[in-house]
Design an enzyme around this catalytic site. Structure first.
Site, PDB file in Angstrom:
ATOM      1  N   GLY A   6      21.234  27.016  47.791  1.00  0.00           N
ATOM      2  CA  GLY A   6      22.151  26.090  48.475  1.00  0.00           C
ATOM      3  C   GLY A   6      23.028  25.335  47.479  1.00  0.00           C
ATOM      4  N   GLN A  17      21.427  23.013  40.029  1.00  0.00           N
ATOM      5  CA  GLN A  17      20.405  24.076  40.026  1.00  0.00           C
ATOM      6  C   GLN A  17      21.082  25.451  40.139  1.00  0.00           C
ATOM      7  OE1 GLN A  17      16.417  24.071  42.024  1.00  0.00           O
ATOM      8  NE2 GLN A  17      17.518  25.106  43.644  1.00  0.00           N
ATOM      9  N   GLU A  48      17.314  23.229  58.646  1.00  0.00           N
ATOM     10  CA  GLU A  48      18.513  24.041  58.936  1.00  0.00           C
ATOM     11  C   GLU A  48      19.200  24.555  57.665  1.00  0.00           C
ATOM     12  OE1 GLU A  48      20.111  24.933  61.957  1.00  0.00           O
ATOM     13  OE2 GLU A  48      18.133  24.453  62.734  1.00  0.00           O
ATOM     14  N   GLY A  49      19.097  23.770  56.589  1.00  0.00           N
ATOM     15  CA  GLY A  49      19.708  24.212  55.323  1.00  0.00           C
ATOM     16  C   GLY A  49      19.041  25.501  54.840  1.00  0.00           C
ATOM     17  N   HIS A  50      17.702  25.484  54.821  1.00  0.00           N
ATOM     18  CA  HIS A  50      16.964  26.705  54.425  1.00  0.00           C
ATOM     19  C   HIS A  50      17.271  27.842  55.397  1.00  0.00           C
ATOM     20  CE1 HIS A  50      14.199  23.474  52.809  1.00  0.00           C
ATOM     21  NE2 HIS A  50      14.401  24.197  51.733  1.00  0.00           N
ATOM     22  N   SER A 107      17.821  17.658  53.844  1.00  0.00           N
ATOM     23  CA  SER A 107      16.898  17.710  52.707  1.00  0.00           C
ATOM     24  C   SER A 107      15.492  17.419  53.228  1.00  0.00           C
ATOM     25  CB  SER A 107      17.281  16.638  51.684  1.00  0.00           C
ATOM     26  OG  SER A 107      16.226  16.429  50.775  1.00  0.00           O
ATOM     27  N   SER A 108      14.513  18.097  52.647  1.00  0.00           N
ATOM     28  CA  SER A 108      13.120  17.832  53.046  1.00  0.00           C
ATOM     29  C   SER A 108      12.772  16.375  52.743  1.00  0.00           C
ATOM     30  CB  SER A 108      12.164  18.762  52.299  1.00  0.00           C
ATOM     31  OG  SER A 108      12.577  20.094  52.477  1.00  0.00           O
ATOM     32  N   ARG A 109      13.417  15.799  51.720  1.00  0.00           N
ATOM     33  CA  ARG A 109      13.117  14.413  51.324  1.00  0.00           C
ATOM     34  C   ARG A 109      13.688  13.387  52.308  1.00  0.00           C
ATOM     35  NH1 ARG A 109      13.407  16.658  45.728  1.00  0.00           N
ATOM     36  NH2 ARG A 109      11.354  16.307  44.817  1.00  0.00           N
ATOM     37  N   ASP A 121      22.105  21.709  45.902  1.00  0.00           N
ATOM     38  CA  ASP A 121      21.548  21.603  44.552  1.00  0.00           C
ATOM     39  C   ASP A 121      22.516  22.311  43.605  1.00  0.00           C
ATOM     40  OD1 ASP A 121      18.991  20.304  45.200  1.00  0.00           O
ATOM     41  OD2 ASP A 121      18.645  22.140  46.321  1.00  0.00           O
TER      42      ASP A 121
HETATM   43  O1  PAF Z   1      15.452  24.323  45.403  1.00  0.00           O
HETATM   44  C1  PAF Z   1      14.205  24.387  45.504  1.00  0.00           C
HETATM   45  O2  PAF Z   1      13.624  24.203  46.568  1.00  0.00           O
HETATM   46  C2  PAF Z   1      13.394  24.674  44.251  1.00  0.00           C
HETATM   47  O3  PAF Z   1      13.924  24.064  43.128  1.00  0.00           O
HETATM   48  C3  PAF Z   1      13.161  26.175  44.009  1.00  0.00           C
HETATM   49  C4  PAF Z   1      14.472  26.898  43.728  1.00  0.00           C
HETATM   50  C5  PAF Z   1      12.479  26.798  45.216  1.00  0.00           C
HETATM   51  C6  PAF Z   1      12.247  26.370  42.801  1.00  0.00           C
HETATM   52  O4  PAF Z   1      11.010  25.797  42.992  1.00  0.00           O
END
Ligand code: PAF
Length: 283
Positions: free
Chosen positions: A148, A154, A36-38, A186-188, A151
């Site tokens: 998002g 990031q 859902e985040g993606h 999170s996928s994790r 992160d």
């Molecule tokens: O946030 C992520 O899933 C990754 O760090 C990204 C931005 C796709 C780069 O591989």
């Protein structure tokens, strides 16, 4: 029908066709196993652009030698369904050899915003992220790209890179999406067994506590961090990697809660390392 392509040439051809028609392009870089985040990033991209590209690439360069590259979850069929339902137009799913041809030796490196938080515990991580995102921007050449807030470091790093290297892409931040009980998507999270899944709620509880401290007027960043750490320490399955307060743009430690402050944490629940954060803006 969404198209799934595996080569840089195919992406370039498709995007070139759209550009000829005068269409705008949004881009959502991902490592797949979409949730859902993606989806919220894709939704925003669909809302703001005529066409949307999603990359699905588990980037080996951003994983350390002892990290979870091999077991990172993958499901391209499910990812394709989610992207199609959300209205994306193209999935770019390259092999590592397509992204890193033999002899590859150029990198995007950054000091400053990468030196604290995850940059300390994962020293080669942001070099891998900056390099791949830069490459993906060059391949897709989007108008806007979506990241998002979960992160948060990031996001600050990508913003800095775009500014420093004059990359003509608008970086659009999107809020963290959470499960009903507060755990950040999170996928994790798929690594967690039922007991760990329950224990992982300590992250969002620590965030609520930190937010409450600031709301009640605490302006010493160390006191907020201390309260959060003490709460996390009450969960036997949790091991703190870091809990820190940093300036949102520079990602350098702060003593006082003033301006835009990012409270960020990485916590191991069993063997799974989870991150979460909250941002405050104090005038
Ligand atoms: O946030 C992520 O899933 C990754 O760090 C990204 C931005 C796709 C780069 O591989």
């Amino acid at each position: 029908m969404i198209e799934v392509v595996h080569t840089i040439k195919e992406v370039r051809e498709t995007v070139k066709g759209w550009r000829k028609e005068g269409l705008s392009v949004g881009f959502v870089p991902t490592m797949g196993f979409l949730h859902e985040g993606h989806k919220s990033l894709i939704d925003k991209a669909v809302e703001q652009n005529d066409r949307v590209v999603v990359s699905v690439f588990v980037n080996p360069m951003q994983f350390g030698p002892t990290e979870d590259l091999d077991k990172y979850p993958r499901d391209l069929a499910a990812d394709t369904r989610l992207c199609e339902a959300a209205g994306a137009n193209l999935i770019f799913n390259p092999e590592p050899s397509e992204m890193y041809a033999e002899g590859f030796c150029s990198f995007v490196d950054m000091n400053g915003p990468t030196s604290e938080l995850c940059g300390k515990s994962r020293p080669t991580h942001f070099r891998g992220v900056c390099t791949v995102v830069n490459k993906l921007f060059n391949i897709v050449q989007p108008d806007r790209s979506y990241f998002g807030q979960k992160d948060a470091q990031q996001l600050s790093v990508i913003r800095r890179m775009v500014k420093d290297l004059n990359i003509p892409v608008e970086v659009v931040p999107c809020p963290t999406v959470r499960e009903a009980d507060g755990l950040a998507k999170s996928s994790r999270n798929t690594y967690l067994n039922p007991q760990e899944r329950q224990a992982a709620l300590i992250l969002s509880r620590a965030i609520k506590l930190g937010q409450r401290c600031v709301e009640m007027g605490e302006r010493d960043a160390h006191n907020v961090v201390k309260a959060m750490k003490e709460l996390i320490a009450t969960e036997p399955m949790a091991r703190i990697d870091y809990v820190e307060a940093v300036d949102l743009d520079s990602v350098q430690k702060v003593d006082k809660v003033e301006g835009d402050v990012l409270f960020a944490m990485a916590v191991y629940i069993g063997k799974t390392r989870l991150i979460d954060n909250f941002i405050v803006n104090i005038k």
